[in-house]
Write an enzyme that holds these catalytic residues in place. Sequence first.
Site, mmCIF file in Angstrom:
data_model
loop_
_atom_site.group_PDB
_atom_site.id
_atom_site.type_symbol
_atom_site.label_atom_id
_atom_site.label_comp_id
_atom_site.label_asym_id
_atom_site.label_seq_id
_atom_site.Cartn_x
_atom_site.Cartn_y
_atom_site.Cartn_z
ATOM 1 N N LYS A 177 -10.419 0.420 -11.082
ATOM 2 C CA LYS A 177 -9.295 1.091 -11.745
ATOM 3 C C LYS A 177 -9.154 0.587 -13.180
ATOM 4 O O LYS A 177 -8.953 1.363 -14.125
ATOM 5 C CB LYS A 177 -7.987 0.828 -10.985
ATOM 6 C CG LYS A 177 -7.990 1.300 -9.532
ATOM 7 C CD LYS A 177 -6.780 0.731 -8.774
ATOM 8 C CE LYS A 177 -6.944 0.882 -7.275
ATOM 9 N NZ LYS A 177 -5.947 0.083 -6.514
ATOM 10 N N THR B 289 -11.379 -2.829 -5.423
ATOM 11 C CA THR B 289 -11.249 -1.497 -6.021
ATOM 12 C C THR B 289 -10.352 -1.583 -7.245
ATOM 13 O O THR B 289 -10.443 -0.753 -8.142
ATOM 14 C CB THR B 289 -10.650 -0.475 -5.031
ATOM 15 O OG1 THR B 289 -9.507 -1.062 -4.396
ATOM 16 C CG2 THR B 289 -11.677 -0.084 -3.978
ATOM 17 N N LYS C 180 -9.144 -15.057 -3.746
ATOM 18 C CA LYS C 180 -8.988 -14.260 -4.969
ATOM 19 C C LYS C 180 -8.693 -15.158 -6.185
ATOM 20 O O LYS C 180 -8.772 -14.728 -7.319
ATOM 21 C CB LYS C 180 -7.904 -13.203 -4.785
ATOM 22 C CG LYS C 180 -8.313 -12.083 -3.795
ATOM 23 C CD LYS C 180 -7.185 -11.088 -3.603
ATOM 24 C CE LYS C 180 -7.495 -9.974 -2.597
ATOM 25 N NZ LYS C 180 -8.353 -8.905 -3.143
ATOM 26 N N LYS D 263 -3.080 -8.279 -7.389
ATOM 27 C CA LYS D 263 -3.744 -8.079 -6.109
ATOM 28 C C LYS D 263 -3.056 -8.976 -5.086
ATOM 29 O O LYS D 263 -2.265 -9.835 -5.470
ATOM 30 C CB LYS D 263 -5.239 -8.411 -6.201
ATOM 31 C CG LYS D 263 -5.533 -9.770 -6.855
ATOM 32 C CD LYS D 263 -7.027 -10.033 -6.991
ATOM 33 C CE LYS D 263 -7.670 -9.296 -8.145
ATOM 34 N NZ LYS D 263 -8.749 -8.409 -7.722
ATOM 35 N N ARG D 264 -3.349 -8.795 -3.796
ATOM 36 C CA ARG D 264 -2.798 -9.699 -2.790
ATOM 37 C C ARG D 264 -3.060 -11.148 -3.219
ATOM 38 O O ARG D 264 -4.114 -11.444 -3.798
ATOM 39 C CB ARG D 264 -3.474 -9.467 -1.428
ATOM 40 C CG ARG D 264 -3.104 -8.178 -0.714
ATOM 41 C CD ARG D 264 -1.641 -8.033 -0.428
ATOM 42 N NE ARG D 264 -1.124 -9.058 0.427
ATOM 43 C CZ ARG D 264 -0.722 -8.884 1.679
ATOM 44 N NH1 ARG D 264 -0.800 -7.704 2.242
ATOM 45 N NH2 ARG D 264 -0.242 -9.881 2.390
ATOM 46 N N HIS E 292 -15.414 -4.553 6.197
ATOM 47 C CA HIS E 292 -14.688 -4.889 4.966
ATOM 48 C C HIS E 292 -14.625 -6.371 4.664
ATOM 49 O O HIS E 292 -14.070 -6.761 3.630
ATOM 50 C CB HIS E 292 -13.251 -4.359 5.024
ATOM 51 C CG HIS E 292 -13.133 -2.888 4.808
ATOM 52 N ND1 HIS E 292 -13.052 -2.326 3.556
ATOM 53 C CD2 HIS E 292 -13.097 -1.859 5.676
ATOM 54 C CE1 HIS E 292 -12.958 -1.016 3.663
ATOM 55 N NE2 HIS E 292 -12.984 -0.700 4.953
HETATM 56 C C1 PLP Z 1 -6.154 -1.010 -5.736
HETATM 57 C C2 PLP Z 1 -5.067 -1.729 -5.058
HETATM 58 C C3 PLP Z 1 -5.340 -2.880 -4.315
HETATM 59 C C4 PLP Z 1 -6.727 -3.491 -4.238
HETATM 60 O O1 PLP Z 1 -6.864 -4.374 -5.316
HETATM 61 P P1 PLP Z 1 -8.049 -5.468 -5.374
HETATM 62 O O2 PLP Z 1 -7.911 -6.022 -6.745
HETATM 63 O O3 PLP Z 1 -9.328 -4.718 -5.187
HETATM 64 O O4 PLP Z 1 -7.772 -6.458 -4.320
HETATM 65 C C5 PLP Z 1 -4.299 -3.524 -3.692
HETATM 66 N N1 PLP Z 1 -3.038 -3.065 -3.777
HETATM 67 C C6 PLP Z 1 -2.732 -1.967 -4.495
HETATM 68 C C7 PLP Z 1 -1.320 -1.521 -4.569
HETATM 69 C C8 PLP Z 1 -3.737 -1.256 -5.150
HETATM 70 O O5 PLP Z 1 -3.414 -0.161 -5.848
#
Ligand code: PLP
Length: 822
Positions: free
Chosen positions: A667, A663, A561, A555-556, A366
Amino acid sequence: MNDLSDKRTAAVHFEPDDQVDRLKSEILRKLTYSLGKAPAAAQAHDWLTAGILATRDHAIDVWQASTRESYATGRKRVYYLSLEFLIGRSLADTLNNLGMTEPMTRAMRELGVDLPDIETIEPDAALGNGGLGRLAACYMEAMASTGVPALGYGIRYDHGLFKQGIENGRQIERPEDWLSFRNPWEFERREASYRIGFGGSVPASGPDQVIWTPEETVFAVAYDTPVVGWRGRDSTTLRLWRARAMHPLSLDAFNKGDLVGAVAERNRAEAISNVLYPNDSTPAGQELRLRQEFFFTSASLQDLVHRHHRQFGSLENLPEKAAIQLNDTHPSLAVAELMRLLLDEHKFNWEKAWEITNATISYTNHTLLPEALETWPVALVERLLPRHMQIIFGINARFLDAVRRRSPDADLASLSLIDEHHGRRVRMAHLAFVGSHTVNGVSALHSNLMKETVFAQLHRTFPERITNVTNGITPRRWLLNANPGLSRLLQDICGDRLADDIGLIRQFGAHADDGAMHERLAAIRRDNKLRLAKIIKQDCGVVVDPQALFDVQIKRIHEYKRQLLNILETIALYNAIRAEPYRDWPPRVKVFAGKAASNYTTAKSIINLINDVAAVVNNDITTRDRLKVVFLPNYNVSLAELIIPAADLSEQISTAGMEASGTGNMKFALNGAVTIGTLDGANIEIGERVGADNIVIFGMTADEVEIAKRNPRPSAEIIRATPHLEGVLDAVAGGAYSPGERDRYADLVEGLRLNDWFMVLRDFESYHQAQRRVDALWADPARWWHMSVANTAHCAWFSADRAIGEYAERIWHVPFGQPTQA
Ligand SMILES: *Cc1c(COP(=O)(O)O)cnc(C)c1O
């Protein structure tokens, strides 16, 4: 597959009206006999629990049928090992998959309860940090939906990811407590309880099989939760381990008045499943973390070996009946633990044990960030797991020998499972790689970079081993349930079978230039934005206009990022609006959410800066309607489900080469948001599918980043060459956004001036220009909605069902049925 469709109908075999009446009486029975409450005295949480228990009964019917079937047929099973499962809430999704949303809503309404209301008080199970944990949760549901028999193994943390509050613009962390009122979904399995050993000694050398006498032993007790797939056809099992002490109380110590000593063993043992490590990108350099990793890996391996042996009477055929998938390196010790079980407990010789191990295990990588590649000091592993260290040395010696014989000039130092340069450490990714028959990256770019960087030498040694499976998301949760308005429209266009075959969504593409369709889409988006605006008002005290462009980065919080790039560009935009207040700036709302690891100072400083900028911008009357900045606290799955359907623009702006896949990007695209992003991770594949005209790409490529890192340009030079940037940096560093504490961001900016490792300065201008392209696109609604339709219509490929299909076919070699095929 006819037997499967029988099970599917079993969940919903009665008439609608009957079903409502039946559910009502089931709910009331649960309320009365499981909770001991009379309807008149029942609180919202009682109704929720009764609703969950009634739903769970239906899930159990599916679950037991699935389990019976896979036992009876002796089908191969997938064991998905993951230190994290970011589950979120379960009721709404389980009801939807069971086809019970309508009758349950009616049943509750007739009992005087609003189902959507009580659904929001279900705890959000956050047994994970971010994408990696959410991936595991999506895959459990997708395997249930595509008929892949599977068990997910993890840890039942008492406390999941911390709750984030924002006070004076700063992140504060509060403990998460999802189990405090029990978890109605789970079943404790006392019979599935295993001894997990730590420490002790082994004979220094001797035959392959040795006796390990651990110094310390704890119990792992299983807790099972069914995960029901689409149409309740099948179910997978999430099996989470809880640590218990062998001797919870020392009466001896207690009687001597040593109250602390009396429970010392218990505290030490139970600490293992107490808290999730709040960090997904750097290995916590702590013994407890290694204890967690071994604890859940050993329990899972013992469990699956035991089950297999009971069913088939031998372990010879383990690879034909079991596929073990390691979600990142946290369960890498599975390689050594399976070897130990085969050698020491089942008396295989080394060669046979190795053959079985290698044919059973596969590993998903990952991350390639050097600071995130897990290694453990040899001395620590030796002390905690002496037998496993011995086995790892054994694997390494045989492996390096074989390489040496084949290619005398191979670079053994970089192939070795032991890194000799940094005080001898075990390379967990190497252990997983060598022990697996297949290793996969999670996007096309990432898998290629694996071959060129971290795993280059290993790839040369095993040129067939690395493959790619681009990540996926479950469309049930992330489109159908999170965005009911859009789902209804899509079902109108693509047919009721859309949920059975998400590929049908392609037909929506024919409406990309249909003005009436654009209006329907705009109305749906507006409703979703109104829903979000309410939460923004409630949680941030900021009023936002649903007509504005909702520009979202959730996101985190991490330097790679690049939330920092986003907020710096926001400041430049703010300055530009103030400089020319009468230009027709398209109104924008900048939405941020995300947690920072508690020990990650820079990430916390970035959160602070976003909130400080928000305070200035939101209170400036010159920009009032043109720009708002909000930071929504406590990002989690439920908040993501609320925000994503309301997004116009999806920020996926990581430094190229650093985001393995992402991911979140999928979405958003599936829900019709337009991506502004770098050529990184799965953004590239999204671009290929939606078309270059329907995504906004900017910035350096991964190759360019690589070159720039080797020949860094002085920051001062970049800043001089970039319009607006100097002023923005000076303002931040000089306290313009932190008037009470002028130096608050001095270090943050100084960091950029010293070393622009994440290319924030380098990509600034390109990002700024890309945002101006977004302005122009947004100003042309026909163009914008064309892009939105193209995104929704062409992103079905990012369904987790497709990803699971690839794992099933190319890695696990298990049968797989599309949701439609049963
Ligand atoms: C999908 C998701 C992530 C991953 O998000 P990225 O933008 O790909 O880092 C992290 N936290 C939650 C709660 C998510 O639903």
